[in-house]
Design a protein around this motif. Structure first.
Motif, PDB file in Angstrom:
ATOM      1  N   ASP A  44      -7.547   0.191   8.698  1.00  0.00           N
ATOM      2  CA  ASP A  44      -7.645  -0.588   9.926  1.00  0.00           C
ATOM      3  C   ASP A  44      -6.233  -0.904  10.433  1.00  0.00           C
ATOM      4  O   ASP A  44      -5.236  -0.505   9.829  1.00  0.00           O
ATOM      5  CB  ASP A  44      -8.479  -1.862   9.709  1.00  0.00           C
ATOM      6  N   ARG A  45      -6.156  -1.617  11.540  1.00  0.00           N
ATOM      7  CA  ARG A  45      -4.852  -1.922  12.142  1.00  0.00           C
ATOM      8  C   ARG A  45      -3.950  -2.719  11.201  1.00  0.00           C
ATOM      9  O   ARG A  45      -2.753  -2.467  11.117  1.00  0.00           O
ATOM     10  CB  ARG A  45      -5.034  -2.666  13.455  1.00  0.00           C
ATOM     11  N   ALA A  46      -4.506  -3.668  10.467  1.00  0.00           N
ATOM     12  CA  ALA A  46      -3.700  -4.463   9.533  1.00  0.00           C
ATOM     13  C   ALA A  46      -3.061  -3.557   8.468  1.00  0.00           C
ATOM     14  O   ALA A  46      -1.896  -3.745   8.094  1.00  0.00           O
ATOM     15  CB  ALA A  46      -4.546  -5.549   8.882  1.00  0.00           C
ATOM     16  N   ALA A  47      -3.820  -2.575   7.995  1.00  0.00           N
ATOM     17  CA  ALA A  47      -3.272  -1.638   7.010  1.00  0.00           C
ATOM     18  C   ALA A  47      -2.160  -0.792   7.627  1.00  0.00           C
ATOM     19  O   ALA A  47      -1.160  -0.498   6.965  1.00  0.00           O
ATOM     20  CB  ALA A  47      -4.379  -0.745   6.456  1.00  0.00           C
ATOM     21  N   LEU A  48      -2.320  -0.427   8.897  1.00  0.00           N
ATOM     22  CA  LEU A  48      -1.277   0.344   9.578  1.00  0.00           C
ATOM     23  C   LEU A  48      -0.019  -0.497   9.775  1.00  0.00           C
ATOM     24  O   LEU A  48       1.100   0.014   9.655  1.00  0.00           O
ATOM     25  CB  LEU A  48      -1.780   0.868  10.922  1.00  0.00           C
ATOM     26  N   GLU A  49      -0.192  -1.775  10.064  1.00  0.00           N
ATOM     27  CA  GLU A  49       0.967  -2.653  10.195  1.00  0.00           C
ATOM     28  C   GLU A  49       1.685  -2.790   8.864  1.00  0.00           C
ATOM     29  O   GLU A  49       2.915  -2.799   8.797  1.00  0.00           O
ATOM     30  CB  GLU A  49       0.544  -4.010  10.761  1.00  0.00           C
ATOM     31  N   ARG A  50       0.930  -2.877   7.784  1.00  0.00           N
ATOM     32  CA  ARG A  50       1.522  -2.933   6.441  1.00  0.00           C
ATOM     33  C   ARG A  50       2.292  -1.624   6.169  1.00  0.00           C
ATOM     34  O   ARG A  50       3.393  -1.658   5.648  1.00  0.00           O
ATOM     35  CB  ARG A  50       0.412  -3.159   5.413  1.00  0.00           C
ATOM     36  N   LEU A  51       1.715  -0.492   6.551  1.00  0.00           N
ATOM     37  CA  LEU A  51       2.389   0.790   6.364  1.00  0.00           C
ATOM     38  C   LEU A  51       3.687   0.844   7.170  1.00  0.00           C
ATOM     39  O   LEU A  51       4.722   1.297   6.666  1.00  0.00           O
ATOM     40  CB  LEU A  51       1.470   1.948   6.755  1.00  0.00           C
ATOM     41  N   ALA A  52       3.652   0.369   8.400  1.00  0.00           N
ATOM     42  CA  ALA A  52       4.867   0.340   9.226  1.00  0.00           C
ATOM     43  C   ALA A  52       5.917  -0.571   8.599  1.00  0.00           C
ATOM     44  O   ALA A  52       7.118  -0.275   8.636  1.00  0.00           O
ATOM     45  CB  ALA A  52       4.532  -0.116  10.647  1.00  0.00           C
ATOM     46  N   TYR A  53       5.480  -1.670   7.987  1.00  0.00           N
ATOM     47  CA  TYR A  53       6.394  -2.590   7.301  1.00  0.00           C
ATOM     48  C   TYR A  53       7.011  -1.889   6.087  1.00  0.00           C
ATOM     49  O   TYR A  53       8.211  -1.996   5.840  1.00  0.00           O
ATOM     50  CB  TYR A  53       5.639  -3.851   6.895  1.00  0.00           C
ATOM     51  N   VAL A  54       6.221  -1.144   5.355  1.00  0.00           N
ATOM     52  CA  VAL A  54       6.722  -0.373   4.218  1.00  0.00           C
ATOM     53  C   VAL A  54       7.739   0.659   4.700  1.00  0.00           C
ATOM     54  O   VAL A  54       8.805   0.827   4.097  1.00  0.00           O
ATOM     55  CB  VAL A  54       5.553   0.300   3.458  1.00  0.00           C
ATOM     56  N   GLN A  55       7.439   1.332   5.791  1.00  0.00           N
ATOM     57  CA  GLN A  55       8.373   2.331   6.327  1.00  0.00           C
ATOM     58  C   GLN A  55       9.688   1.692   6.773  1.00  0.00           C
ATOM     59  O   GLN A  55      10.741   2.327   6.682  1.00  0.00           O
ATOM     60  CB  GLN A  55       7.742   3.101   7.479  1.00  0.00           C
TER      61      GLN A  55
END
Length: 151
Positions: A44-55
């Motif tokens: 979901d979007r929250a997981a994508l935001e977490r991925l962007a934070y990891v990147q």
């Protein structure tokens, strides 16, 4: 990209990752899929935001997966600051080393001596390095003279 949730292949493509890298991030606890449909993971979007934070930490901050996990998992500004400061110090030392290496290579490219050891700068450097090694001393000389402030 369609409305969420997004499949692992859609996420990998959108974020410039391989599917295996995304799975690895999950194994390390950096990101978590939101659901599974059969064998396919969805985010979901929250997981994508977490991925962007990891990147941000991995790609922009050039941190290892372990350091990224530590920073992302940190609950305290003080802990994060300590880790970030250590990474920054390593990065600045690396920049100094790479800058020096580039300057050495630049000199060697511009040196028109047929035999590099006959170059006054290169020859003196090599000789000093041998002298230090034979004396059992740490070699602290720099290849290039310090820059002058002449304008």
């Amino acid at each position: 990209m369609s409305a969420g949730p997004w499949s692992i292949s859609e996420v990998a493509k959108a974020f410039g990752l391989s599917v295996s890298a995304l799975r690895y991030y999950e194994e390390c606890g950096l990101v978590h899929s939101t659901e599974r449909r059969g064998r396919v993971r969805y985010y979901d979007r929250a997981a994508l935001e977490r991925l962007a934070y990891v990147q941000l930490w991995r790609e922009d901050g050039l941190m290892s997966v372990a350091d990224t996990a530590a920073v992302v998992g940190s609950d305290s500004v003080a802990d994060r600051s300590t880790m970030i400061s250590a990474q920054r110090d390593i990065m600045l030392a690396r920049i100094r080393s790479l800058t020096r290496a580039a300057a050495v290579l630049e000199h060697m490219l511009g040196c028109r001596t047929d035999h590099a050891l006959e170059c006054p700068l290169t020859g003196a450097y090599v000789s000093s390095r041998v002298d230090a090694a034979l004396a059992g001393e740490d070699f602290v000389d720099d290849f290039l003279p310090p820059p002058t402030d002449e304008a």
